[in-house]
Design a protein around this motif. Structure first.
Motif, PDB file in Angstrom:
ATOM      1  N   THR A  19      17.890 -10.167  -3.871  1.00 34.35           N
ATOM      2  CA  THR A  19      17.267  -8.702  -3.524  1.00 34.35           C
ATOM      3  C   THR A  19      15.949  -8.918  -2.946  1.00 34.35           C
ATOM      4  O   THR A  19      15.803  -8.108  -1.848  1.00 34.35           O
ATOM      5  N   ALA A  20      15.081  -9.610  -3.476  1.00 33.92           N
ATOM      6  CA  ALA A  20      13.900  -9.768  -2.819  1.00 33.92           C
ATOM      7  C   ALA A  20      13.673 -10.323  -1.330  1.00 33.92           C
ATOM      8  O   ALA A  20      13.036  -9.883  -0.581  1.00 33.92           O
ATOM      9  N   GLY A  21      14.703 -11.012  -1.018  1.00 37.17           N
ATOM     10  CA  GLY A  21      15.144 -11.897   0.312  1.00 37.17           C
ATOM     11  C   GLY A  21      15.172 -10.779   1.186  1.00 37.17           C
ATOM     12  O   GLY A  21      14.892 -10.941   2.387  1.00 37.17           O
ATOM     13  N   LEU A  22      15.688  -9.347   0.793  1.00 36.14           N
ATOM     14  CA  LEU A  22      16.094  -8.453   1.782  1.00 36.14           C
ATOM     15  C   LEU A  22      14.552  -7.740   2.287  1.00 36.14           C
ATOM     16  O   LEU A  22      14.491  -7.337   3.563  1.00 36.14           O
ATOM     17  N   ILE A  23      13.682  -8.162   1.556  1.00 35.41           N
ATOM     18  CA  ILE A  23      12.079  -7.561   1.875  1.00 35.41           C
ATOM     19  C   ILE A  23      11.912  -8.604   2.993  1.00 35.41           C
ATOM     20  O   ILE A  23      11.354  -8.406   3.943  1.00 35.41           O
ATOM     21  N   SER A  24      12.035  -9.745   2.421  1.00 30.01           N
ATOM     22  CA  SER A  24      11.686 -11.084   3.658  1.00 30.01           C
ATOM     23  C   SER A  24      12.403 -10.660   4.909  1.00 30.01           C
ATOM     24  O   SER A  24      11.844 -10.701   5.791  1.00 30.01           O
ATOM     25  N   ALA A  25      13.635 -10.326   4.916  1.00 30.91           N
ATOM     26  CA  ALA A  25      14.315  -9.979   6.079  1.00 30.91           C
ATOM     27  C   ALA A  25      13.684  -8.815   6.851  1.00 30.91           C
ATOM     28  O   ALA A  25      13.709  -8.985   8.169  1.00 30.91           O
ATOM     29  N   VAL A  26      13.254  -7.836   6.267  1.00 28.75           N
ATOM     30  CA  VAL A  26      12.632  -6.752   6.892  1.00 28.75           C
ATOM     31  C   VAL A  26      11.480  -7.135   7.649  1.00 28.75           C
ATOM     32  O   VAL A  26      11.032  -6.839   8.724  1.00 28.75           O
ATOM     33  N   ILE A  27      10.789  -7.947   6.803  1.00 32.22           N
ATOM     34  CA  ILE A  27       9.125  -8.241   7.431  1.00 32.22           C
ATOM     35  C   ILE A  27       9.418  -9.384   8.532  1.00 32.22           C
ATOM     36  O   ILE A  27       8.629  -9.324   9.434  1.00 32.22           O
ATOM     37  N   GLY A  28      10.309 -10.441   8.229  1.00 27.45           N
ATOM     38  CA  GLY A  28      10.468 -11.347   9.422  1.00 27.45           C
ATOM     39  C   GLY A  28      11.311 -10.955  10.660  1.00 27.45           C
ATOM     40  O   GLY A  28      11.294 -11.500  11.584  1.00 27.45           O
ATOM     41  N   LEU A  46       9.242  -5.896  10.824  1.00 29.26           N
ATOM     42  CA  LEU A  46       7.787  -5.443  10.776  1.00 29.26           C
ATOM     43  C   LEU A  46       7.254  -6.302  10.010  1.00 29.26           C
ATOM     44  O   LEU A  46       7.256  -6.595   8.653  1.00 29.26           O
ATOM     45  N   PRO A  47       6.314  -7.249  10.200  1.00 29.90           N
ATOM     46  CA  PRO A  47       6.030  -7.079  11.748  1.00 29.90           C
ATOM     47  C   PRO A  47       7.195  -7.760  12.650  1.00 29.90           C
ATOM     48  O   PRO A  47       7.288  -7.471  13.838  1.00 29.90           O
ATOM     49  N   GLY A  48       7.950  -8.748  12.152  1.00 29.03           N
ATOM     50  CA  GLY A  48       8.773  -9.333  12.813  1.00 29.03           C
ATOM     51  C   GLY A  48       8.782 -10.736  13.135  1.00 29.03           C
ATOM     52  O   GLY A  48       8.133 -11.464  12.578  1.00 29.03           O
ATOM     53  N   HIS A  49       9.450 -11.105  14.212  1.00 23.58           N
ATOM     54  CA  HIS A  49       9.394 -12.757  14.612  1.00 23.58           C
ATOM     55  C   HIS A  49       7.960 -13.067  14.993  1.00 23.58           C
ATOM     56  O   HIS A  49       7.240 -12.421  15.250  1.00 23.58           O
ATOM     57  N   GLY A  50       7.831 -14.222  14.423  1.00 27.07           N
ATOM     58  CA  GLY A  50       6.477 -14.934  14.436  1.00 27.07           C
ATOM     59  C   GLY A  50       5.250 -14.532  13.160  1.00 27.07           C
ATOM     60  O   GLY A  50       4.337 -15.050  13.322  1.00 27.07           O
ATOM     61  N   THR A  51       5.904 -13.860  12.520  1.00 31.55           N
ATOM     62  CA  THR A  51       5.129 -13.226  11.044  1.00 31.55           C
ATOM     63  C   THR A  51       5.245 -14.472  10.133  1.00 31.55           C
ATOM     64  O   THR A  51       5.982 -15.063  10.027  1.00 31.55           O
ATOM     65  N   VAL A  52       3.879 -14.588   9.568  1.00 31.07           N
ATOM     66  CA  VAL A  52       3.721 -15.678   8.372  1.00 31.07           C
ATOM     67  C   VAL A  52       3.456 -14.876   7.114  1.00 31.07           C
ATOM     68  O   VAL A  52       2.630 -14.218   7.144  1.00 31.07           O
ATOM     69  N   TYR A  53       4.293 -15.420   6.068  1.00 33.64           N
ATOM     70  CA  TYR A  53       3.963 -14.706   4.914  1.00 33.64           C
ATOM     71  C   TYR A  53       2.786 -15.288   4.155  1.00 33.64           C
ATOM     72  O   TYR A  53       2.621 -16.396   4.317  1.00 33.64           O
ATOM     73  N   LEU A  54       1.757 -14.503   3.712  1.00 37.71           N
ATOM     74  CA  LEU A  54       0.820 -15.246   2.982  1.00 37.71           C
ATOM     75  C   LEU A  54       0.666 -15.045   1.351  1.00 37.71           C
ATOM     76  O   LEU A  54       0.232 -15.576   0.601  1.00 37.71           O
ATOM     77  N   GLY A  55       1.715 -13.860   0.851  1.00 40.58           N
ATOM     78  CA  GLY A  55       1.715 -13.514  -0.364  1.00 40.58           C
ATOM     79  C   GLY A  55       2.760 -12.454  -0.574  1.00 40.58           C
ATOM     80  O   GLY A  55       2.968 -11.484   0.065  1.00 40.58           O
ATOM     81  N   VAL A  72      15.118  -0.732  -7.863  1.00 45.72           N
ATOM     82  CA  VAL A  72      15.334  -1.762  -8.602  1.00 45.72           C
ATOM     83  C   VAL A  72      14.219  -3.097  -8.452  1.00 45.72           C
ATOM     84  O   VAL A  72      14.119  -3.646  -9.163  1.00 45.72           O
ATOM     85  N   LEU A  73      13.475  -2.690  -7.467  1.00 44.49           N
ATOM     86  CA  LEU A  73      12.293  -3.603  -7.080  1.00 44.49           C
ATOM     87  C   LEU A  73      11.137  -3.123  -6.529  1.00 44.49           C
ATOM     88  O   LEU A  73      11.357  -2.072  -5.716  1.00 44.49           O
ATOM     89  N   ILE A  74       9.854  -3.505  -6.872  1.00 45.15           N
ATOM     90  CA  ILE A  74       8.807  -2.927  -6.030  1.00 45.15           C
ATOM     91  C   ILE A  74       7.756  -3.981  -5.970  1.00 45.15           C
ATOM     92  O   ILE A  74       7.919  -5.064  -6.617  1.00 45.15           O
ATOM     93  N   GLY A  75       6.917  -4.115  -5.049  1.00 46.53           N
ATOM     94  CA  GLY A  75       5.954  -5.081  -4.673  1.00 46.53           C
ATOM     95  C   GLY A  75       4.873  -4.685  -3.499  1.00 46.53           C
ATOM     96  O   GLY A  75       5.153  -3.832  -3.045  1.00 46.53           O
ATOM     97  N   GLU A  76       4.408  -5.602  -3.235  1.00 43.74           N
ATOM     98  CA  GLU A  76       3.165  -5.518  -2.282  1.00 43.74           C
ATOM     99  C   GLU A  76       3.252  -7.096  -1.419  1.00 43.74           C
ATOM    100  O   GLU A  76       3.333  -8.076  -1.993  1.00 43.74           O
ATOM    101  N   ALA A  77       3.364  -6.991  -0.112  1.00 43.26           N
ATOM    102  CA  ALA A  77       3.444  -8.225   0.767  1.00 43.26           C
ATOM    103  C   ALA A  77       2.130  -8.311   1.469  1.00 43.26           C
ATOM    104  O   ALA A  77       1.679  -7.260   1.977  1.00 43.26           O
ATOM    105  N   THR A  78       1.565  -9.367   1.663  1.00 43.11           N
ATOM    106  CA  THR A  78       0.604  -9.752   2.632  1.00 43.11           C
ATOM    107  C   THR A  78       0.863 -10.587   3.496  1.00 43.11           C
ATOM    108  O   THR A  78       1.341 -11.497   3.275  1.00 43.11           O
ATOM    109  N   VAL A  79       1.008 -10.145   4.815  1.00 41.52           N
ATOM    110  CA  VAL A  79       1.299 -11.197   6.066  1.00 41.52           C
ATOM    111  C   VAL A  79       0.155 -11.301   7.078  1.00 41.52           C
ATOM    112  O   VAL A  79      -0.467 -10.633   7.223  1.00 41.52           O
TER     113      VAL A  79
END
Length: 147
Positions: free
Chosen positions: A67-76, A79-88, A132-139
């Motif tokens: 499920t969390a991987g779907l968040i990663s899919a949106v980010i990658g 938004l921001p999309g291709h070229g984004t680097v996950y920091l946390g 079902v899931l909440i969180g915060e991402a830093t990219v």
């Protein structure tokens, strides 16, 4: 996936607070099996109906990280999309996701540090309107200056 924004890149210079993107995806038995294979997490609560029936979930559930991987899919991808680097990423799991559930995964920009290209986003996933899931991402967002 249904009803999604286009994939690509939004560079830091074009990102604004409040901007959001999302995807919708039905979690299938095949998704759960593939995730179990790739991650090597073969916990029977995900894969064995009889075993899962006797747990607190009273049935099989998807891996939380699937499920969390779907968040990663949106980010990658959006938004921001291709070229984004996950920091946390922080995550809190609120409810199980079951095979057949359609998950809505959304990220929303809450803070931008333009000088460092750092973007913070609130993230959540929901099923039938219930989170079902909440969180915060830093990219680290891509920039026009580095094309």
């Amino acid at each position: 996936m249904l009803d999604n924004f286009p994939r690509g890149t939004i560079v830091i210079e074009d990102i604004e607070i409040g901007m959001f993107r999302y995807i919708r995806k039905e979690v299938t038995d095949a998704d759960i099996e593939m995730f179990a294979t790739v991650s090597t997490d073969r916990n029977p609560v995900h894969l064995d109906d009889d075993y899962a029936q006797d747990t607190i979930f009273q049935g099989r559930i998807a891996h939380g990280m699937l499920t969390a991987g779907l968040i990663s899919a949106v980010i990658g991808e959006q938004l921001p999309g291709h070229g984004t680097v996950y920091l946390g990423q922080s995550l809190k799991f609120l409810r199980p996701v079951r095979p057949g559930d359609e998950v809505y995964a959304e990220v929303k920009v809450t803070d931008i540090d333009m000088s460092k290209r750092i973007v913070r986003m609130d993230c959540h996933c929901s099923v039938e309107g219930k989170k079902v899931l909440i969180g915060e991402a830093t990219v680290l967002a891509p920039s026009r200056k580095f094309d």
